[in-house]
Design a protein around this motif. Sequence first.
Motif, PDB file in Angstrom:
ATOM      1  N   VAL A   1       0.825  -1.217   0.000  1.00  0.00           N
ATOM      2  CA  VAL A   1       0.000   0.000   0.000  1.00  0.00           C
ATOM      3  C   VAL A   1       0.851   1.256   0.000  1.00  0.00           C
ATOM      4  CG1 VAL A   1      -1.975  -1.109   1.108  1.00  0.00           C
ATOM      5  CG2 VAL A   1      -0.157  -0.098   2.529  1.00  0.00           C
ATOM      6  N   GLU A   2       2.111   1.154   0.414  1.00  0.00           N
ATOM      7  CA  GLU A   2       2.961   2.329   0.469  1.00  0.00           C
ATOM      8  C   GLU A   2       3.428   2.781  -0.922  1.00  0.00           C
ATOM      9  OE1 GLU A   2       6.189   1.694   3.087  1.00  0.00           O
ATOM     10  OE2 GLU A   2       4.935   1.500   4.877  1.00  0.00           O
ATOM     11  N   LYS A   3       3.403   1.875  -1.893  1.00  0.00           N
ATOM     12  CA  LYS A   3       3.879   2.239  -3.228  1.00  0.00           C
ATOM     13  C   LYS A   3       2.867   3.101  -3.967  1.00  0.00           C
ATOM     14  CE  LYS A   3       4.741  -2.038  -4.306  1.00  0.00           C
ATOM     15  NZ  LYS A   3       5.162  -3.274  -5.001  1.00  0.00           N
ATOM     16  N   GLY A   4       1.633   2.751  -3.902  1.00  0.00           N
ATOM     17  CA  GLY A   4       0.596   3.553  -4.520  1.00  0.00           C
ATOM     18  C   GLY A   4       0.587   3.508  -6.034  1.00  0.00           C
ATOM     19  N   ASP A   5       1.441   2.707  -6.660  1.00  0.00           N
ATOM     20  CA  ASP A   5       1.507   2.625  -8.116  1.00  0.00           C
ATOM     21  C   ASP A   5       1.617   1.156  -8.502  1.00  0.00           C
ATOM     22  OD1 ASP A   5       1.843   2.839 -10.795  1.00  0.00           O
ATOM     23  OD2 ASP A   5       3.538   4.226 -10.719  1.00  0.00           O
ATOM     24  N   SER A   6       0.537   0.657  -9.121  1.00  0.00           N
ATOM     25  CA  SER A   6       0.518  -0.766  -9.457  1.00  0.00           C
ATOM     26  C   SER A   6       1.523  -1.122 -10.544  1.00  0.00           C
ATOM     27  CB  SER A   6      -0.892  -1.163  -9.905  1.00  0.00           C
ATOM     28  OG  SER A   6      -1.272  -0.413 -11.056  1.00  0.00           O
ATOM     29  N   LYS A   7       1.998  -0.128 -11.284  1.00  0.00           N
ATOM     30  CA  LYS A   7       2.986  -0.440 -12.335  1.00  0.00           C
ATOM     31  C   LYS A   7       4.279  -0.963 -11.743  1.00  0.00           C
ATOM     32  CE  LYS A   7       2.890   3.493 -14.538  1.00  0.00           C
ATOM     33  NZ  LYS A   7       3.185   4.524 -15.576  1.00  0.00           N
ATOM     34  N   ASN A   8       4.616  -0.549 -10.535  1.00  0.00           N
ATOM     35  CA  ASN A   8       5.800  -1.112  -9.877  1.00  0.00           C
ATOM     36  C   ASN A   8       5.682  -2.617  -9.734  1.00  0.00           C
ATOM     37  OD1 ASN A   8       7.032   1.331  -9.632  1.00  0.00           O
ATOM     38  ND2 ASN A   8       7.344   1.207  -7.419  1.00  0.00           N
ATOM     39  N   ASP A   9       4.492  -3.069  -9.317  1.00  0.00           N
ATOM     40  CA  ASP A   9       4.276  -4.507  -9.178  1.00  0.00           C
ATOM     41  C   ASP A   9       4.419  -5.209 -10.526  1.00  0.00           C
ATOM     42  OD1 ASP A   9       3.841  -4.180  -6.526  1.00  0.00           O
ATOM     43  OD2 ASP A   9       1.657  -4.243  -6.648  1.00  0.00           O
ATOM     44  N   LEU A  10       3.877  -4.553 -11.561  1.00  0.00           N
ATOM     45  CA  LEU A  10       3.981  -5.137 -12.899  1.00  0.00           C
ATOM     46  C   LEU A  10       5.421  -5.369 -13.290  1.00  0.00           C
ATOM     47  CD1 LEU A  10       3.090  -5.822 -15.826  1.00  0.00           C
ATOM     48  CD2 LEU A  10       3.037  -3.358 -16.248  1.00  0.00           C
ATOM     49  N   TRP A  11       6.269  -4.348 -13.129  1.00  0.00           N
ATOM     50  CA  TRP A  11       7.652  -4.466 -13.581  1.00  0.00           C
ATOM     51  C   TRP A  11       8.483  -5.375 -12.677  1.00  0.00           C
ATOM     52  CZ3 TRP A  11       6.860  -3.710 -18.100  1.00  0.00           C
ATOM     53  CH2 TRP A  11       6.272  -2.575 -18.656  1.00  0.00           C
ATOM     54  N   ILE A  12       8.191  -5.391 -11.383  1.00  0.00           N
ATOM     55  CA  ILE A  12       8.893  -6.322 -10.495  1.00  0.00           C
ATOM     56  C   ILE A  12       8.585  -7.755 -10.906  1.00  0.00           C
ATOM     57  CG2 ILE A  12       8.955  -7.235  -8.140  1.00  0.00           C
ATOM     58  CD1 ILE A  12      10.559  -4.713  -8.429  1.00  0.00           C
ATOM     59  N   PHE A  13       7.292  -8.008 -11.161  1.00  0.00           N
ATOM     60  CA  PHE A  13       6.888  -9.339 -11.591  1.00  0.00           C
ATOM     61  C   PHE A  13       7.557  -9.691 -12.918  1.00  0.00           C
ATOM     62  CE2 PHE A  13       4.285 -12.678 -13.267  1.00  0.00           C
ATOM     63  CZ  PHE A  13       3.747 -13.337 -12.180  1.00  0.00           C
ATOM     64  N   ALA A  14       7.523  -8.744 -13.856  1.00  0.00           N
ATOM     65  CA  ALA A  14       8.091  -9.003 -15.183  1.00  0.00           C
ATOM     66  C   ALA A  14       9.588  -9.265 -15.098  1.00  0.00           C
ATOM     67  CB  ALA A  14       7.809  -7.818 -16.100  1.00  0.00           C
ATOM     68  N   LEU A  15      10.307  -8.475 -14.304  1.00  0.00           N
ATOM     69  CA  LEU A  15      11.760  -8.682 -14.164  1.00  0.00           C
ATOM     70  C   LEU A  15      12.065 -10.053 -13.570  1.00  0.00           C
ATOM     71  CD1 LEU A  15      12.956  -5.171 -12.922  1.00  0.00           C
ATOM     72  CD2 LEU A  15      13.530  -6.269 -15.097  1.00  0.00           C
ATOM     73  N   ALA A  16      11.276 -10.452 -12.566  1.00  0.00           N
ATOM     74  CA  ALA A  16      11.498 -11.760 -11.945  1.00  0.00           C
ATOM     75  C   ALA A  16      11.295 -12.879 -12.961  1.00  0.00           C
ATOM     76  CB  ALA A  16      10.554 -11.937 -10.753  1.00  0.00           C
ATOM     77  N   VAL A  17      10.247 -12.743 -13.798  1.00  0.00           N
ATOM     78  CA  VAL A  17       9.978 -13.762 -14.808  1.00  0.00           C
ATOM     79  C   VAL A  17      11.115 -13.827 -15.832  1.00  0.00           C
ATOM     80  CG1 VAL A  17       8.472 -14.355 -16.748  1.00  0.00           C
ATOM     81  CG2 VAL A  17       7.477 -13.715 -14.548  1.00  0.00           C
ATOM     82  N   LEU A  18      11.531 -12.659 -16.303  1.00  0.00           N
ATOM     83  CA  LEU A  18      12.520 -12.605 -17.372  1.00  0.00           C
ATOM     84  C   LEU A  18      13.914 -13.011 -16.918  1.00  0.00           C
ATOM     85  CD1 LEU A  18      11.355  -9.311 -19.084  1.00  0.00           C
ATOM     86  CD2 LEU A  18      11.222 -11.609 -20.064  1.00  0.00           C
ATOM     87  N   LEU A  19      14.250 -12.766 -15.657  1.00  0.00           N
ATOM     88  CA  LEU A  19      15.602 -13.045 -15.173  1.00  0.00           C
ATOM     89  C   LEU A  19      15.781 -14.465 -14.657  1.00  0.00           C
ATOM     90  CD1 LEU A  19      16.374  -9.719 -13.235  1.00  0.00           C
ATOM     91  CD2 LEU A  19      17.241 -10.419 -15.481  1.00  0.00           C
ATOM     92  N   SER A  20      14.710 -15.107 -14.256  1.00  0.00           N
ATOM     93  CA  SER A  20      14.847 -16.381 -13.555  1.00  0.00           C
ATOM     94  C   SER A  20      14.784 -17.569 -14.493  1.00  0.00           C
ATOM     95  CB  SER A  20      13.734 -16.510 -12.497  1.00  0.00           C
ATOM     96  OG  SER A  20      12.462 -16.551 -13.133  1.00  0.00           O
ATOM     97  N   SER A  21      15.284 -18.695 -13.970  1.00  0.00           N
ATOM     98  CA  SER A  21      15.074 -19.985 -14.624  1.00  0.00           C
ATOM     99  C   SER A  21      14.040 -20.797 -13.845  1.00  0.00           C
ATOM    100  CB  SER A  21      16.381 -20.768 -14.731  1.00  0.00           C
ATOM    101  OG  SER A  21      16.975 -20.927 -13.456  1.00  0.00           O
ATOM    102  N   THR A  22      13.916 -20.513 -12.569  1.00  0.00           N
ATOM    103  CA  THR A  22      12.859 -21.088 -11.736  1.00  0.00           C
ATOM    104  C   THR A  22      12.133 -19.936 -11.050  1.00  0.00           C
ATOM    105  OG1 THR A  22      14.006 -23.184 -11.348  1.00  0.00           O
ATOM    106  CG2 THR A  22      12.322 -22.543  -9.749  1.00  0.00           C
ATOM    107  N   PHE A  23      10.842 -19.855 -11.293  1.00  0.00           N
ATOM    108  CA  PHE A  23      10.041 -18.734 -10.806  1.00  0.00           C
ATOM    109  C   PHE A  23       9.083 -19.239  -9.724  1.00  0.00           C
ATOM    110  CE2 PHE A  23       6.124 -16.172 -11.175  1.00  0.00           C
ATOM    111  CZ  PHE A  23       6.638 -14.923 -10.874  1.00  0.00           C
TER     112      PHE A  23
END
Length: 630
Positions: free
Chosen positions: A118-140
């Motif tokens: 709730v402190e972020k207030g911007d859902s796009k942060n969640d989007l990019w964190i999720f996307a980076l985790a998917v793109l960088l990992s071999s096991t998600f």
Amino acid sequence: MASGPNMMDPICLVENKNAQFSVNQKALQILENISQPVVVVAIVGLYRTGKSYLMNRLAGQNHVECCTTSRASYLNPGFPLGSTVQSKTKGIWMWCVPHPSKSDHILVLLDTEGLGDVEKGDSKNDLWIFALAVLLSSTFIYNSMNTINNDDLEKLQYPGFTEKLMRMETKPDFPSLHFIWTVRDFTLELKLNDDPITEDEYLENALKLIKGSHPNVKKANLPRECIRHFFPKRKCFVFDRPVNDRELLAHLDEVLESQLYPKFKEQSNTFCSYIFTHARTKILREGVKVTGKRLGTLVVTYVDAINSGSVPCLENAVTTLAHLKNSAAVQKAADHYSEQMIQRLNLPTDTLQELLEVHAACGREAIVVFMNQSFKDENQDFQKKLLEIIKNKKEGFLQQNEEASAKYCQTKLDQILKTLKESISAESFSVPGGHKLYRKAMERLQCDHIHVPSKGVKTNEVLQNFLQSQVAIEISILQSDKALTDAAKAIADLSKIMSFHFFCGIHTAKSENNRVVVGYQPDGQGLSHRILKSAPDVWHQAQNDLLTEEFSRKAEEMKAEIKHLRNIIEKSKKDKASWISKTLDGLATEATAILSLPAKVIGWGLKGLSSLFILKAFKHKKCLLDEITA
């Protein structure tokens, strides 16, 4: 780890400040130093759901019993867990540790900040964190609490998330990720229609598509489709509560192993064992293994894309990696070519063909090295670049070969030339017939040079250059030879005439009524004297005129010859034959002086004058010697 740092603590990899992402250069440097393939395990999920605790267990930073206190003693703090409602992890944190079961791999753990903070207030942060985790990992790993339900799936339905995530896949050969869903504080029974089911069956049932065409149904199915599409291989783990005590739960990082529920410890150990055994090496298209250095390139590429307002695209990252990898492959192949050429070549080579054969073999090996290291060189641009580099390197070796040959040939030629210089110093060629002696010496020199082994490709050129440089010297020797020979011949002719009169002892004496000729002839016992009687004046005058005429004719012939020789010399290099001109001047002076004497004086000391004349003809030989040997 062999080629990576021994990280005692995790470090922030991607910083998230004021809705702006940036890559931590210190973390990037750590990845740069890891040359082994990496197994990348990333975890995402709602904040305050115990993600960091699981990552600490994967890192091997378990609590150990302390024998001196009731508190726990830690190997090191690990990922921060936090004990309040405030999220502790910001951005993406990284911990690189030796892989426990793959000695030649590095385990890279990525802990992400919680989704839905709730402190972020911007859902796009969640989007990019999720996307980076998917793109960088071999096991998600996606971590949730209590159950897998429709609400959990819909929480992943951030505005435009699935549409953007779907666009990240631009090729059908997108490397499939290993997806694991962990459910924490699971309290339900694993049963479906009263039949026991496994954890994996529980997940698959939750991901089943809902039948129907209603917009709400399509909306509910969208995250399911995304997960099923991106993660064909899926696994599920459920965990009991680690402890029931709320106080202990709030400070889970301080809980002793002995205080954890046995069931939770068993589930945690099973989870870690599975990750260590089944988590895949990070691989891109065409089977290219990702090392720490390449992982750092991916991070920078994706973060730059996010900051520029575009979607972090795998294709762009692969293109960037392909450029870096192929550039490195070109360099490695070119280095292999150079190293092998240096090892196999013994410069100078006897023939050009020998060098070209070695070049061809080393070039083929370099191409193999490039092909084994290259990645997505679809238009063969990098291979063409490598061929151009090899071509330029070949030209360099050809030049080195020629220079080595020229240097070696010149050294050997100088050694052979020492004999010729000694002959010149000894004035061996400064005699009548010296040119013939010089030619024989040059023939021996060429023969000796030809028989020197391993001279290389510049043999003929160096020899011809040397012979060309000797042309002026040979002309000087030839001209001096001719001058000396002609001068000696002229002197010999004069000596014959003068000697005739000397040995005849001709002189005249006057008497009152007639002239008497007195002759001196050798008789074997000394000189006998007799008087030739009654030689008339007419006869004596005729003899005298004849002698004078003969001397005059010889003088003119010598002067003409000297003039002819001087003209020849002036047409050649004057500095190489100056002594000949001086010698001929001396000859001309002496010849004129002698031949202009009265006939009756010639009989006086003719033999001595002849010797002096010959001496004068050779007194300048030293000039030629000095100039030739200079």
